[in-house]
Design a protein around this motif. Structure first.
Motif, PDB file in Angstrom:
ATOM      1  N   PRO A   8      -9.954   6.521   9.280  1.00 41.65           N
ATOM      2  CA  PRO A   8      -8.761   6.349   8.438  1.00 41.65           C
ATOM      3  C   PRO A   8      -8.141   4.964   8.519  1.00 41.65           C
ATOM      4  CG  PRO A   8      -8.685   8.454   9.605  1.00 41.65           C
ATOM      5  CD  PRO A   8      -9.844   7.699  10.174  1.00 41.65           C
ATOM      6  N   HIS A   9      -8.227   4.311   9.660  1.00 44.27           N
ATOM      7  CA  HIS A   9      -7.623   2.987   9.802  1.00 44.27           C
ATOM      8  C   HIS A   9      -8.541   1.879   9.274  1.00 44.27           C
ATOM      9  CE1 HIS A   9     -10.343   1.898  13.095  1.00 44.27           C
ATOM     10  NE2 HIS A   9     -10.164   3.141  13.559  1.00 44.27           N
ATOM     11  N   ASP A  10      -9.781   2.225   8.942  1.00 43.05           N
ATOM     12  CA  ASP A  10     -10.757   1.216   8.516  1.00 43.05           C
ATOM     13  C   ASP A  10     -10.406   0.722   7.107  1.00 43.05           C
ATOM     14  OD1 ASP A  10     -12.964  -0.348   7.972  1.00 43.05           O
ATOM     15  OD2 ASP A  10     -14.379   1.054   8.888  1.00 43.05           O
ATOM     16  N   ILE A  11     -10.329  -0.586   6.958  1.00 41.91           N
ATOM     17  CA  ILE A  11      -9.987  -1.180   5.677  1.00 41.91           C
ATOM     18  C   ILE A  11     -11.097  -0.986   4.643  1.00 41.91           C
ATOM     19  CG2 ILE A  11     -10.992  -3.447   6.126  1.00 41.91           C
ATOM     20  CD1 ILE A  11      -7.625  -2.692   4.432  1.00 41.91           C
ATOM     21  N   THR A  12     -12.264  -0.506   5.083  1.00 42.09           N
ATOM     22  CA  THR A  12     -13.373  -0.275   4.152  1.00 42.09           C
ATOM     23  C   THR A  12     -12.985   0.719   3.075  1.00 42.09           C
ATOM     24  OG1 THR A  12     -14.949  -0.716   5.929  1.00 42.09           O
ATOM     25  CG2 THR A  12     -15.792   0.408   3.985  1.00 42.09           C
ATOM     26  N   ARG A  13     -12.155   1.701   3.403  1.00 43.53           N
ATOM     27  CA  ARG A  13     -11.692   2.664   2.391  1.00 43.53           C
ATOM     28  C   ARG A  13     -10.975   1.926   1.253  1.00 43.53           C
ATOM     29  NH1 ARG A  13      -9.827   8.215   4.095  1.00 43.53           N
ATOM     30  NH2 ARG A  13     -11.120   8.871   5.841  1.00 43.53           N
ATOM     31  N   ASP A  14     -10.024   1.091   1.635  1.00 41.96           N
ATOM     32  CA  ASP A  14      -9.276   0.348   0.612  1.00 41.96           C
ATOM     33  C   ASP A  14     -10.179  -0.613  -0.162  1.00 41.96           C
ATOM     34  OD1 ASP A  14      -6.787   1.531   1.418  1.00 41.96           O
ATOM     35  OD2 ASP A  14      -6.809   0.178   3.136  1.00 41.96           O
ATOM     36  N   LEU A  15     -11.120  -1.217   0.577  1.00 42.61           N
ATOM     37  CA  LEU A  15     -12.019  -2.171  -0.069  1.00 42.61           C
ATOM     38  C   LEU A  15     -12.849  -1.496  -1.157  1.00 42.61           C
ATOM     39  CD1 LEU A  15     -13.301  -4.987  -0.187  1.00 42.61           C
ATOM     40  CD2 LEU A  15     -14.904  -4.240   1.587  1.00 42.61           C
ATOM     41  N   ILE A  16     -13.340  -0.278  -0.877  1.00 38.77           N
ATOM     42  CA  ILE A  16     -14.156   0.426  -1.875  1.00 38.77           C
ATOM     43  C   ILE A  16     -13.335   0.737  -3.127  1.00 38.77           C
ATOM     44  CG2 ILE A  16     -15.388   2.571  -2.343  1.00 38.77           C
ATOM     45  CD1 ILE A  16     -16.257   2.603   0.590  1.00 38.77           C
ATOM     46  N   LEU A  17     -12.126   1.255  -2.918  1.00 35.70           N
ATOM     47  CA  LEU A  17     -11.287   1.596  -4.066  1.00 35.70           C
ATOM     48  C   LEU A  17     -10.863   0.332  -4.831  1.00 35.70           C
ATOM     49  CD1 LEU A  17      -9.058   4.398  -2.490  1.00 35.70           C
ATOM     50  CD2 LEU A  17     -11.025   4.658  -4.022  1.00 35.70           C
ATOM     51  N   PHE A  18     -10.486  -0.686  -4.060  1.00 38.41           N
ATOM     52  CA  PHE A  18     -10.092  -1.940  -4.713  1.00 38.41           C
ATOM     53  C   PHE A  18     -11.263  -2.547  -5.484  1.00 38.41           C
ATOM     54  CE2 PHE A  18     -10.319  -6.573  -4.316  1.00 38.41           C
ATOM     55  CZ  PHE A  18      -9.238  -6.941  -5.100  1.00 38.41           C
ATOM     56  N   ASN A  19     -12.423  -2.523  -4.857  1.00 35.26           N
ATOM     57  CA  ASN A  19     -13.572  -3.160  -5.484  1.00 35.26           C
ATOM     58  C   ASN A  19     -14.042  -2.392  -6.713  1.00 35.26           C
ATOM     59  OD1 ASN A  19     -15.472  -5.341  -5.423  1.00 35.26           O
ATOM     60  ND2 ASN A  19     -17.027  -3.845  -4.877  1.00 35.26           N
ATOM     61  N   GLN A  20     -13.807  -1.072  -6.733  1.00 42.41           N
ATOM     62  CA  GLN A  20     -14.174  -0.295  -7.916  1.00 42.41           C
ATOM     63  C   GLN A  20     -13.400  -0.808  -9.128  1.00 42.41           C
ATOM     64  OE1 GLN A  20     -16.624   1.747  -7.510  1.00 42.41           O
ATOM     65  NE2 GLN A  20     -16.761   2.358  -9.656  1.00 42.41           N
ATOM     66  N   GLN A  21     -12.125  -1.063  -8.914  1.00 41.32           N
ATOM     67  CA  GLN A  21     -11.312  -1.640  -9.975  1.00 41.32           C
ATOM     68  C   GLN A  21     -11.779  -3.060 -10.277  1.00 41.32           C
ATOM     69  OE1 GLN A  21      -8.959  -0.358 -11.832  1.00 41.32           O
ATOM     70  NE2 GLN A  21      -8.205  -2.219 -12.850  1.00 41.32           N
ATOM     71  N   ARG A  22     -12.120  -3.780  -9.231  1.00 43.42           N
ATOM     72  CA  ARG A  22     -12.571  -5.155  -9.393  1.00 43.42           C
ATOM     73  C   ARG A  22     -13.875  -5.231 -10.173  1.00 43.42           C
ATOM     74  NH1 ARG A  22     -10.541 -10.310  -9.261  1.00 43.42           N
ATOM     75  NH2 ARG A  22     -12.149 -11.784  -8.594  1.00 43.42           N
TER      76      ARG A  22
END
Length: 726
Positions: free
Chosen positions: A377-391
């Motif tokens: 849960p603390h891993d920034i990879t979660r946010d990176l995947i969601l952010f990158n999907q938009q990107r």
């Protein structure tokens, strides 16, 4: 390489050398001027462009690459990467250390097929740096030199010198890589900032590579800073971290909180690892299991041993699970990669690899059978995947827009070329000023022109010629003649009105009024005579003969008709000019007295001969003249202007003879001989050689010898007034 590189190289050439230089380089390299940011191009495209630029500019390719490297820094800052670059490190060493992170994490999401380079900086005892550069591409050390020099000067306000101290080829997993080693020495510090207005100017980034920089005296020249001291200046010297004697976290919590970690000794024997690692690789918990049995290093390009791991502990590591060591249900799927940091624990003489899955988009999860629950849960990879999907969606849209923009640019370029062609065709039918008015939808009203000069010409015996030749021969004859005449209109600055059969009509003084209209048309008439000698009759293969008539007076001009509109002239001047042509003599320019007055009012170099009074239909008796020639002017010889008219064989005698007149003359030639007339300020009368076939007689007051009336008989050389008879 992605099109981003070629676009930057193009902007460099355009900004530094101009568009014509870019077109030359691109053509010499055999490259189309069509680059899209997110589209991949062969490496040879960049290599060919750099080589073509080096050949054109007379430098080596390393100099081109170094210039590109400096410009690359300023260019990426212009397109939105300014803040990213400035936050990569507090000093040059930290900046270099974080380049791999920027490439593998940030840039890789937008350019997934990028073969990213690798950088590693080592600080020497004297404060200088040893820079290692790895790349699958050959010969780009000049780019690295330019980039590092640019970053040092622009970001850190320092000037450095760089030397290559070693080069070798290395192979890692069967992939060849260039390994360049540089020595980076700091030379000057606290230099004036660049780009204070938000953009680094051309003279600023060019000064980074200026050779005279090395000769400037500076109190800090040849001194090197202590990098550790520089780093300490960016930290709070009063802060001391409080380290507990014991970490109060139990092994179960630690292994679940950090599901992707390895702790191993100097022999690479695994001591313990995270729960997800154990779930994916069941054999990892076996006694004596070694780290290199389960992982292979993708980045950096080093050997898998504790010495290399410790040497590169400041780098970002990317490792891959060996497929044969994964669970059986995961072996037919793409392998799982891990990205993280190696940390050496001196007290325990062990190393910990803190890492997380290297996933950038949702497809990476589904292809490997993973879920968000497999990521801490603390891993920034979660946010990176969601952010990158938009990107990814934005990048795809940007790619499509850029492709459309490039297609539109090419269409606009092609449209401009076609417009140029249609303009050329339109201006050949109508005057430019009139055509532009019609194109803008404005009505062109007929205008009165108080003083213009009109010329008519036709071919002698043209009707008889047509009856003795094939039609195609007449077409070829007229085309050869009109092509020469059309070129002369551009040289002399007259406007071609129309052609009807063998008749050719031009006018001077409209649609743009000018005081020299008579001189321009007179010059055109003389050049017509000379040009006609190059056109042979299809009947006897002898040069054709033409009649030319000129008259000056007022006309009314305007556009007539809607379909195939023509710019027509109306008035008695048109009729009189036509009569001058029809009553003219083959091989001569027949003019009215109005032409003589108009010509000699502004230019007394033109030589006329009086023909006498002749009967002109509709006009009665008219005194007319023959235009014999124009005095030779070395500085402004109209006859040779633009290379349109070939020189007469007698050019070296400074006297050009007129074309030989045909024995058969259809018109009255009883008044073809007469004295040269000057209605203006021309004081010296002489006989025109066009009418006598001989050199002009010498004046009684002056001569070539300057001895007046007592001078001996003139030699067969031209007089002081040389007649350029065309």
């Amino acid at each position: 390489m992605y099109g981003l590189i070629q676009i930057c190289l193009k902007d460099l050439v355009l900004e530094r050398f101009g568009e014509s230089t870019w077109d030359t380089i691109r053509k010499n390299a055999g490259v189309e001027d069509k680059f899209v940011n997110f589209q991949q191009y062969g490496d040879d495209v960049t290599y060919r462009l750099a080589e073509a630029a080096a050949n054109l500019l007379g430098v080596d390719t390393d100099s081109v690459y170094e210039l590109f490297g400096v410009f690359w820094v300023t260019w990426v800052m212009r397109i939105g990467y300014d803040k990213l670059i400035r936050t990569l490190g507090k000093n040059l060493a930290e900046f270099i250390g974080n380049l791999d992170f920027m490439h593998t994490v940030y840039m890789k999401t937008m350019y997934p097929m990028m073969d990213e380079p690798s950088f590693r900086a080592e600080t020497r005892q004297d404060g200088s740096l040893t820079l290692h550069y790895f790349s699958v591409r050959r010969g780009l050390n000049g780019v690295v030199s330019g980039v590092i020099k640019g970053v040092s000067r622009i970001i850190f306000r320092e000037r450095i010198d760089m030397d290559v101290i070693e080069y070798k080829e290395e192979f890692h997993k069967g992939v060849r890589k260039d390994h360049w080693v540089f020595h980076v020495r700091f030379v000057e510090f606290n230099l004036p900032p660049m780009g204070v207005d938000g953009k680094v100017k051309q003279e600023e980034w060019l000064s980074i590579l200026a050779k005279d920089n090395k000769d400037r005296s500076s109190p800090t020249k040849d001194k090197t800073p202590d990098i550790l001291t520089v780093m300490d200046t960016h930290q709070d010297g009063e802060f001391l971290a409080k380290i507990p004697d014991k970490i109060l976290i139990d092994p179960l919590t630690f292994c679940h909180s950090f599901p992707y970690h390895f702790v191993f000794d100097r022999h690479l024997v695994i001591q313990h690892c995270g729960v997800k690692v154990q779930q994916f690789c069941p054999r990892v918990t076996e006694e004596g299991a070694r780290l290199d049995d389960f992982l292979s290093i993708r980045h950096p390009n080093i050997a898998f041993n504790i010495k290399s791991l410790r040497s590169f502990r400041t780098s970002i590591f990317i490792v891959d699970f060996r497929k044969e060591e994964l669970r059986s249900d995961m072996q037919d799927k793409p392998t799982i990669s891990l990205r993280g940091q190696m940390v050496w624990m001196e007290s325990e003489q062990k190393m910990v690899f803190l890492c997380s899955p290297r996933l950038t988009k949702l497809e990476d999860l589904t292809e490997r059978g993973l879920h968000f629950s497999d990521i801490a849960p603390h891993d920034i990879t979660r946010d990176l995947i969601l952010f990158n999907q938009q990107r990814i969606a934005e990048v795809e849209l940007s790619k499509q827009l850029e492709q459309k923009k490039e297609e539109l640019r090419l269409l606009m370029r092609d449209l401009a070329e076609e417009k140029k062609k249609t303009d050329t065709l339109l201006y050949s039918m109508l005057p430019k000023e009139v055509a532009d008015e019609l194109r803008e939808g404005r009505n062109v009203t007929a205008g009165e022109f108080p003083q213009v000069t009109i010329l008519f010409s036709d071919i002698v015996h043209f009707t008889d010629m047509c009856s003795q030749c094939q039609p195609i021969q007449i077409v070829h004859l007229l085309n050869a003649m009109y092509t020469r005449f059309d070129r002369l209109t551009n040289v002399c600055g007259v406007y071609k009105v129309e052609t009807i059969g063998d008749a050719y009509m031009v006018v001077g003084g409209l649609p743009v009024e000018t005081d020299s209209h008579a001189q321009k048309v007179a010059t055109f008439g003389l050049q017509q005579l000379n040009a006609s000698r190059d056109v042979q009759s299809p009947v006897n293969e002898e040069p054709i003969q033409i009649r030319i008539g000129i008259h000056t007076g007022p006309v009314v001009a305007g556009v007539v008709g809607l379909k195939m509109p023509r710019y027509c002239l109306f008035g008695d001047t048109v009729n009189t000019a036509s009569r001058m042509e029809s009553t003219g003599v083959p091989g001569k320019v027949h003019t009215s007295e109005a032409v003589v007055r108009a010509v000699q009012a502004n230019d007394d170099r033109f030589i006329f001969s009086t023909r006498g009074d002749i009967e002109v239909k509709g006009k009665g008796k008219m005194r007319t003249y023959f235009l014999c020639g124009i005095q030779k002017d070395v500085e402004d010889d109209v006859a040779s202007k633009d290379g349109m008219i070939e020189g007469h064989p007698a050019a070296n005698t400074e006297l050009f003879q007129a074309p030989v007149k045909s024995p058969a003359t259809p018109n009255n030639d009883s008044n073809t001989q007469g004295s040269t007339v000057a209605l203006g300020p021309t004081p010296v009368p002489t006989v025109c050689p066009m009418t006598t076939g001989e050199a002009p007689s010498q004046p009684t007051t002056t001569g070539p010898t300057g001895n007046g009336a007592n001078a001996p008989p003139p030699p067969p050389t031209p007089p002081s007034k040389v007649c350029a008879l065309l």
